[in-house]
Design a protein around this motif. Sequence first.
Motif, PDB file in Angstrom:
ATOM      1  N   LEU A  74      16.761  26.252  35.977  1.00 13.39           N
ATOM      2  CA  LEU A  74      16.628  26.418  34.525  1.00 13.39           C
ATOM      3  C   LEU A  74      17.997  26.582  33.866  1.00 13.39           C
ATOM      4  CD1 LEU A  74      13.467  28.695  34.327  1.00 13.39           C
ATOM      5  CD2 LEU A  74      13.647  26.271  33.692  1.00 13.39           C
ATOM      6  N   ALA A  75      18.886  27.339  34.501  1.00 14.51           N
ATOM      7  CA  ALA A  75      20.233  27.507  33.951  1.00 14.51           C
ATOM      8  C   ALA A  75      20.974  26.168  33.924  1.00 14.51           C
ATOM      9  CB  ALA A  75      21.012  28.533  34.772  1.00 14.51           C
ATOM     10  N   LEU A  76      20.881  25.401  35.013  1.00 11.57           N
ATOM     11  CA  LEU A  76      21.537  24.095  35.045  1.00 11.57           C
ATOM     12  C   LEU A  76      20.914  23.135  34.028  1.00 11.57           C
ATOM     13  CD1 LEU A  76      22.071  23.606  38.888  1.00 11.57           C
ATOM     14  CD2 LEU A  76      23.843  23.904  37.153  1.00 11.57           C
ATOM     15  N   ALA A  77      19.614  23.222  33.838  1.00 10.27           N
ATOM     16  CA  ALA A  77      18.954  22.375  32.841  1.00 10.27           C
ATOM     17  C   ALA A  77      19.463  22.710  31.436  1.00 10.27           C
ATOM     18  CB  ALA A  77      17.436  22.535  32.918  1.00 10.27           C
ATOM     19  N   GLY A  78      19.588  23.992  31.129  1.00 11.11           N
ATOM     20  CA  GLY A  78      20.119  24.397  29.823  1.00 11.11           C
ATOM     21  C   GLY A  78      21.551  23.948  29.630  1.00 11.11           C
ATOM     22  N   PHE A  79      22.358  24.119  30.663  1.00 19.23           N
ATOM     23  CA  PHE A  79      23.756  23.679  30.623  1.00 19.23           C
ATOM     24  C   PHE A  79      23.834  22.164  30.423  1.00 19.23           C
ATOM     25  CE2 PHE A  79      27.451  22.011  32.898  1.00 19.23           C
ATOM     26  CZ  PHE A  79      28.490  22.689  32.282  1.00 19.23           C
ATOM     27  N   THR A  80      22.998  21.433  31.131  1.00 15.68           N
ATOM     28  CA  THR A  80      22.999  19.968  31.043  1.00 15.68           C
ATOM     29  C   THR A  80      22.560  19.507  29.658  1.00 15.68           C
ATOM     30  OG1 THR A  80      22.564  19.844  33.406  1.00 15.68           O
ATOM     31  CG2 THR A  80      22.140  17.860  32.124  1.00 15.68           C
ATOM     32  N   PHE A  81      21.580  20.188  29.073  1.00 14.76           N
ATOM     33  CA  PHE A  81      21.158  19.849  27.716  1.00 14.76           C
ATOM     34  C   PHE A  81      22.290  20.097  26.726  1.00 14.76           C
ATOM     35  CE2 PHE A  81      19.313  20.905  23.591  1.00 14.76           C
ATOM     36  CZ  PHE A  81      18.642  19.726  23.337  1.00 14.76           C
ATOM     37  N   ALA A  82      22.957  21.242  26.867  1.00 18.90           N
ATOM     38  CA  ALA A  82      24.073  21.559  25.970  1.00 18.90           C
ATOM     39  C   ALA A  82      25.182  20.520  26.082  1.00 18.90           C
ATOM     40  CB  ALA A  82      24.614  22.958  26.277  1.00 18.90           C
ATOM     41  N   THR A  83      25.512  20.104  27.306  1.00 14.94           N
ATOM     42  CA  THR A  83      26.568  19.102  27.459  1.00 14.94           C
ATOM     43  C   THR A  83      26.133  17.758  26.889  1.00 14.94           C
ATOM     44  OG1 THR A  83      25.898  18.537  29.718  1.00 14.94           O
ATOM     45  CG2 THR A  83      27.603  20.217  29.465  1.00 14.94           C
ATOM     46  N   ALA A  84      24.855  17.428  27.013  1.00 19.42           N
ATOM     47  CA  ALA A  84      24.365  16.169  26.448  1.00 19.42           C
ATOM     48  C   ALA A  84      24.534  16.170  24.931  1.00 19.42           C
ATOM     49  CB  ALA A  84      22.900  15.949  26.817  1.00 19.42           C
ATOM     50  N   VAL A  85      24.150  17.263  24.305  1.00 19.88           N
ATOM     51  CA  VAL A  85      24.202  17.360  22.847  1.00 19.88           C
ATOM     52  C   VAL A  85      25.645  17.418  22.338  1.00 19.88           C
ATOM     53  CG1 VAL A  85      23.604  18.847  20.893  1.00 19.88           C
ATOM     54  CG2 VAL A  85      21.915  18.384  22.658  1.00 19.88           C
ATOM     55  N   VAL A  86      26.492  18.165  23.016  1.00 17.61           N
ATOM     56  CA  VAL A  86      27.867  18.362  22.541  1.00 17.61           C
ATOM     57  C   VAL A  86      28.764  17.170  22.857  1.00 17.61           C
ATOM     58  CG1 VAL A  86      29.951  19.773  22.824  1.00 17.61           C
ATOM     59  CG2 VAL A  86      27.721  20.881  22.618  1.00 17.61           C
ATOM     60  N   PHE A  87      28.642  16.618  24.060  1.00 16.62           N
ATOM     61  CA  PHE A  87      29.600  15.607  24.507  1.00 16.62           C
ATOM     62  C   PHE A  87      29.082  14.170  24.432  1.00 16.62           C
ATOM     63  CE2 PHE A  87      30.976  19.490  26.662  1.00 16.62           C
ATOM     64  CZ  PHE A  87      32.318  19.496  26.315  1.00 16.62           C
ATOM     65  N   HIS A  88      27.771  13.974  24.342  1.00 13.52           N
ATOM     66  CA  HIS A  88      27.227  12.612  24.418  1.00 13.52           C
ATOM     67  C   HIS A  88      26.261  12.317  23.267  1.00 13.52           C
ATOM     68  CE1 HIS A  88      29.065  12.581  28.314  1.00 13.52           C
ATOM     69  NE2 HIS A  88      28.266  13.524  28.768  1.00 13.52           N
ATOM     70  N   HIS A  89      26.635  12.682  22.064  1.00 11.72           N
ATOM     71  CA  HIS A  89      25.742  12.546  20.911  1.00 11.72           C
ATOM     72  C   HIS A  89      26.023  11.302  20.055  1.00 11.72           C
ATOM     73  CE1 HIS A  89      29.232  14.821  19.501  1.00 11.72           C
ATOM     74  NE2 HIS A  89      29.061  14.159  18.372  1.00 11.72           N
ATOM     75  N   HIS A  99      25.063   8.127  29.063  1.00 12.93           N
ATOM     76  CA  HIS A  99      25.354   9.474  29.567  1.00 12.93           C
ATOM     77  C   HIS A  99      24.331  10.488  29.055  1.00 12.93           C
ATOM     78  CE1 HIS A  99      28.966   8.867  31.875  1.00 12.93           C
ATOM     79  NE2 HIS A  99      29.478   8.134  30.897  1.00 12.93           N
ATOM     80  N   PHE A 100      23.958  10.360  27.797  1.00 13.79           N
ATOM     81  CA  PHE A 100      22.952  11.255  27.236  1.00 13.79           C
ATOM     82  C   PHE A 100      21.633  11.108  27.992  1.00 13.79           C
ATOM     83  CE2 PHE A 100      19.510  12.352  24.358  1.00 13.79           C
ATOM     84  CZ  PHE A 100      19.912  13.573  23.868  1.00 13.79           C
ATOM     85  N   MET A 101      21.195   9.877  28.196  1.00 17.38           N
ATOM     86  CA  MET A 101      19.931   9.638  28.897  1.00 17.38           C
ATOM     87  C   MET A 101      20.008  10.085  30.360  1.00 17.38           C
ATOM     88  SD  MET A 101      18.011   8.756  26.519  1.00 17.38           S
ATOM     89  CE  MET A 101      16.567   8.453  27.524  1.00 17.38           C
ATOM     90  N   LYS A 102      21.173   9.913  30.985  1.00 11.18           N
ATOM     91  CA  LYS A 102      21.367  10.409  32.360  1.00 11.18           C
ATOM     92  C   LYS A 102      21.171  11.916  32.385  1.00 11.18           C
ATOM     93  CE  LYS A 102      25.312  11.444  33.136  1.00 11.18           C
ATOM     94  NZ  LYS A 102      26.149  12.600  33.178  1.00 11.18           N
ATOM     95  N   ASN A 103      21.758  12.604  31.423  1.00 12.97           N
ATOM     96  CA  ASN A 103      21.598  14.056  31.365  1.00 12.97           C
ATOM     97  C   ASN A 103      20.143  14.453  31.166  1.00 12.97           C
ATOM     98  OD1 ASN A 103      24.382  14.088  31.570  1.00 12.97           O
ATOM     99  ND2 ASN A 103      24.636  15.654  30.007  1.00 12.97           N
ATOM    100  N   ILE A 104      19.440  13.735  30.310  1.00 12.50           N
ATOM    101  CA  ILE A 104      18.025  14.033  30.070  1.00 12.50           C
ATOM    102  C   ILE A 104      17.226  13.826  31.360  1.00 12.50           C
ATOM    103  CG2 ILE A 104      15.969  13.330  28.762  1.00 12.50           C
ATOM    104  CD1 ILE A 104      18.154  14.962  27.185  1.00 12.50           C
ATOM    105  N   SER A 105      17.553  12.781  32.119  1.00 12.40           N
ATOM    106  CA  SER A 105      16.875  12.537  33.394  1.00 12.40           C
ATOM    107  C   SER A 105      17.166  13.649  34.395  1.00 12.40           C
ATOM    108  CB  SER A 105      17.303  11.189  33.979  1.00 12.40           C
ATOM    109  OG  SER A 105      16.914  10.145  33.132  1.00 12.40           O
ATOM    110  N   ILE A 106      18.400  14.101  34.453  1.00 13.86           N
ATOM    111  CA  ILE A 106      18.764  15.208  35.340  1.00 13.86           C
ATOM    112  C   ILE A 106      17.975  16.459  34.958  1.00 13.86           C
ATOM    113  CG2 ILE A 106      20.635  16.788  35.975  1.00 13.86           C
ATOM    114  CD1 ILE A 106      22.528  14.325  35.758  1.00 13.86           C
ATOM    115  N   ILE A 107      17.844  16.706  33.667  1.00 14.49           N
ATOM    116  CA  ILE A 107      17.059  17.855  33.198  1.00 14.49           C
ATOM    117  C   ILE A 107      15.631  17.739  33.707  1.00 14.49           C
ATOM    118  CG2 ILE A 107      16.087  18.991  31.154  1.00 14.49           C
ATOM    119  CD1 ILE A 107      18.744  18.174  29.708  1.00 14.49           C
TER     120      ILE A 107
END
Length: 131
Positions: A74-89, A99-107
């Motif tokens: 859950l912590a990694l999922a939250g971190f991954t969501f934050a990085t998707a929103v901040v760095f790949h928007h 990259h955004f979609m990759k992060n969503i898939s990882i989540i």
Amino acid sequence: MSQTNQIAVAGRLLLAIVFILSGVGKIAAPEATQGFIASVGLPFPLLSYLVAVLVELGGGILLVVGFQTKLVSLALAGFTFATAVVFHHDFADQNQMIHFMKNISIIGGLLQVAAFGAGSLSLDARRLRAA
């Protein structure tokens, strides 16, 4: 050893590799990483860098060994969501969209681990058997 347990270990390992390699990469290039963090406008690049290394490397290792797996996932999922929103928007940039979609898939994978646990080949399972 059941096939399901082997698949659970493989899934955790494959998810964790992304985080571990990213954390190691950040350690190898701290100035570049902090510069990138600053370039997107985040405050306290050094602190953000240290948190990212801790979460990626620490969380990745904990995921591999299956310790506190639901919480770590859950912590990694939250971190991954934050990085998707901040760095790949920037969805106008196809690379950023990928990259955004990759992060969503990882989540999605991390949420599966959080929902179903680490499996029997994990420190979590070993701790439960000992209790």
